[in-house]
Design a protein around this motif. Structure first.
Motif, PDB file in Angstrom:
ATOM      1  N   SER A  49       0.825  -1.212   0.000  1.00  0.00           N
ATOM      2  CA  SER A  49       0.000   0.000   0.000  1.00  0.00           C
ATOM      3  C   SER A  49       0.857   1.259   0.000  1.00  0.00           C
ATOM      4  N   SER A  50       1.886   1.289   0.845  1.00  0.00           N
ATOM      5  CA  SER A  50       2.730   2.484   0.933  1.00  0.00           C
ATOM      6  C   SER A  50       3.528   2.708  -0.348  1.00  0.00           C
ATOM      7  N   VAL A  51       3.981   1.641  -0.997  1.00  0.00           N
ATOM      8  CA  VAL A  51       4.721   1.786  -2.251  1.00  0.00           C
ATOM      9  C   VAL A  51       3.813   2.321  -3.358  1.00  0.00           C
ATOM     10  N   LEU A  52       2.585   1.801  -3.444  1.00  0.00           N
ATOM     11  CA  LEU A  52       1.650   2.287  -4.456  1.00  0.00           C
ATOM     12  C   LEU A  52       1.349   3.769  -4.260  1.00  0.00           C
ATOM     13  N   VAL A  53       1.105   4.166  -3.018  1.00  0.00           N
ATOM     14  CA  VAL A  53       0.819   5.567  -2.738  1.00  0.00           C
ATOM     15  C   VAL A  53       2.032   6.437  -3.043  1.00  0.00           C
ATOM     16  N   ALA A  54       3.216   5.966  -2.681  1.00  0.00           N
ATOM     17  CA  ALA A  54       4.433   6.743  -2.914  1.00  0.00           C
ATOM     18  C   ALA A  54       4.658   6.982  -4.404  1.00  0.00           C
ATOM     19  N   PHE A  55       4.502   5.935  -5.217  1.00  0.00           N
ATOM     20  CA  PHE A  55       4.673   6.098  -6.660  1.00  0.00           C
ATOM     21  C   PHE A  55       3.626   7.053  -7.236  1.00  0.00           C
ATOM     22  N   ALA A  56       2.390   6.913  -6.778  1.00  0.00           N
ATOM     23  CA  ALA A  56       1.325   7.780  -7.291  1.00  0.00           C
ATOM     24  C   ALA A  56       1.561   9.243  -6.909  1.00  0.00           C
ATOM     25  N   GLN A  57       1.978   9.487  -5.691  1.00  0.00           N
ATOM     26  CA  GLN A  57       2.194  10.864  -5.248  1.00  0.00           C
ATOM     27  C   GLN A  57       3.379  11.521  -5.951  1.00  0.00           C
ATOM     28  N   THR A  58       4.474  10.786  -6.099  1.00  0.00           N
ATOM     29  CA  THR A  58       5.621  11.365  -6.801  1.00  0.00           C
ATOM     30  C   THR A  58       5.296  11.627  -8.264  1.00  0.00           C
ATOM     31  N   ALA A  59       4.454  10.787  -8.860  1.00  0.00           N
ATOM     32  CA  ALA A  59       4.054  11.020 -10.244  1.00  0.00           C
ATOM     33  C   ALA A  59       3.169  12.259 -10.366  1.00  0.00           C
ATOM     34  N   MET A  60       2.241  12.435  -9.415  1.00  0.00           N
ATOM     35  CA  MET A  60       1.353  13.592  -9.463  1.00  0.00           C
ATOM     36  C   MET A  60       2.088  14.899  -9.177  1.00  0.00           C
ATOM     37  N   LEU A  61       3.119  14.833  -8.336  1.00  0.00           N
ATOM     38  CA  LEU A  61       3.854  16.047  -7.974  1.00  0.00           C
ATOM     39  C   LEU A  61       5.085  16.277  -8.846  1.00  0.00           C
ATOM     40  N   GLY A  62       5.276  15.417  -9.824  1.00  0.00           N
ATOM     41  CA  GLY A  62       6.470  15.542 -10.653  1.00  0.00           C
ATOM     42  C   GLY A  62       6.541  16.852 -11.413  1.00  0.00           C
ATOM     43  N   GLY A  63       5.398  17.371 -11.839  1.00  0.00           N
ATOM     44  CA  GLY A  63       5.398  18.613 -12.594  1.00  0.00           C
ATOM     45  C   GLY A  63       5.149  19.849 -11.760  1.00  0.00           C
ATOM     46  N   SER A  64       5.165  19.715 -10.432  1.00  0.00           N
ATOM     47  CA  SER A  64       4.886  20.856  -9.548  1.00  0.00           C
ATOM     48  C   SER A  64       6.145  21.463  -8.952  1.00  0.00           C
ATOM     49  N   GLY A  65       7.299  21.053  -9.421  1.00  0.00           N
ATOM     50  CA  GLY A  65       8.544  21.602  -8.899  1.00  0.00           C
ATOM     51  C   GLY A  65       9.022  20.942  -7.634  1.00  0.00           C
ATOM     52  N   VAL A  66       8.351  19.894  -7.164  1.00  0.00           N
ATOM     53  CA  VAL A  66       8.761  19.192  -5.953  1.00  0.00           C
ATOM     54  C   VAL A  66       9.853  18.191  -6.326  1.00  0.00           C
ATOM     55  N   ARG A  67      10.893  18.125  -5.517  1.00  0.00           N
ATOM     56  CA  ARG A  67      12.019  17.245  -5.820  1.00  0.00           C
ATOM     57  C   ARG A  67      11.626  15.780  -5.676  1.00  0.00           C
ATOM     58  N   GLN A  68      12.395  14.929  -6.310  1.00  0.00           N
ATOM     59  CA  GLN A  68      12.202  13.489  -6.194  1.00  0.00           C
ATOM     60  C   GLN A  68      12.871  12.980  -4.916  1.00  0.00           C
TER      61      GLN A  68
END
Length: 290
Positions: A153-172
């Protein structure tokens, strides 16, 4: 007239043996196998996957973690001012995991305490008289189930959140942040659920054990919020530092204070507490009547 001949003596059945050794030569038609921990693990796995409480509690856990995590990611990604470029984007999974921990606590308690309520514990102990083996099997099966579910569950959420925030200027996130935000958090919550299992074995009462564990999670932080006087400042700080929510936030490098646990300290704390509680539960289990 000739006397009748004596009939030939018949051999005694194997199960009758001889007069000197009445059970000599007896062979049981049922194969006798020395039981071991593997048999207890299979038994506990069968029980935990066949009861509806497991499906419901883990289902609600996954729903909370994924639902709240994805919702938080959508809200933050739509507002670029919510997070700075220095923030760890995995922090957004904190809220779902904190609420989901209640589900793991409930399942952990039910794994042991529910058998006392239904009387199933008598059957369990009859099938496996080694009580320490039963407790160890329950602990291992539950820990693996809780850890696997939390990790996925935590891995799925982590991948989804980093993908959604990828274009918002938030670092990886870095590799260390990924490790702590997925594996570290999963180990911590699985151990917290395991502590609940042990408390359920000690109290042998589902409602009481669940209430105590929810109080352990929420009470220290709530009590600390109402300590306004200067004389209680140290107590207030200690309660916040070692509260479950703050320890959980440490895995995201987002602690509420700067004086409490850091790094992997929360994992060692909950591991030590769980080990002590397990030793107490094992000692009580050997002394009590079922």
């Amino acid at each position: 007239m000739s006397s009748p001949q004596n009939p030939m003596p018949q051999a005694a059945p194997a199960w009758q043996g001889t007069a000197a050794s009445p059970h000599a030569g007896y062979t049981s038609p049922i194969p006798v196998v020395r039981t071991h921990l593997g048999h207890a693990l299979v038994s506990e796995w069968t029980k935990i996957r066949s009861v509806r409480s497991t499906v419901w509690t883990l289902g609600v856990f996954v729903l909370l973690v994924l639902g709240i995590g994805l919702l938080t990611g959508v809200v933050v990604s739509s507002s670029s001012s919510e997070m700075s470029s220095a923030d760890n984007p995995l922090t957004l999974g904190f809220f779902g995991l904190l609420l989901g921990s209640i589900c793991l606590i409930t399942l952990g308690v039910l794994t042991t305490a529910s058998e006392y309520g239904t009387g199933m514990i008598r059957t369990t102990m009859t099938a496996c008289p080694s009580r320490g083996r039963v407790l160890a099997a329950k602990a291992l099966v539950f820990f693996l189930v809780a850890f696997t579910t939390t990790l996925v569950s935590s891995v799925l959420v982590a991948f989804a959140q980093t993908a959604m925030l990828g274009g918002s200027g938030v670092r990886q996130p870095s590799g260390a942040e990924w490790l702590k935000g997925t594996v570290g958090v999963s180990l911590y919550l699985a151990l917290l659920g395991l502590l609940s299992l042990v408390v359920g074995s000690i109290l042998r009462h589902s409602a009481g054990a669940i209430t105590i564990m929810i109080g352990v999670v929420l009470a220290p932080l709530v009590i600390a919020l109402f300590m306004f006087t200067q004389s209680l400042e140290k107590v207030r700080t200690a309660l916040i530092d070692y509260s479950i929510p703050n320890q959980l936030s440490v895995f995201y490098s987002n602690s509420l204070t700067h004086s409490g646990p850091s790094g992997w300290d929360p994992l060692w704390i909950v591991l030590a507490v769980t080990a002590l509680a397990f030793a107490g539960a094992w000692a009580l289990l050997r002394q009590r009547d079922v």
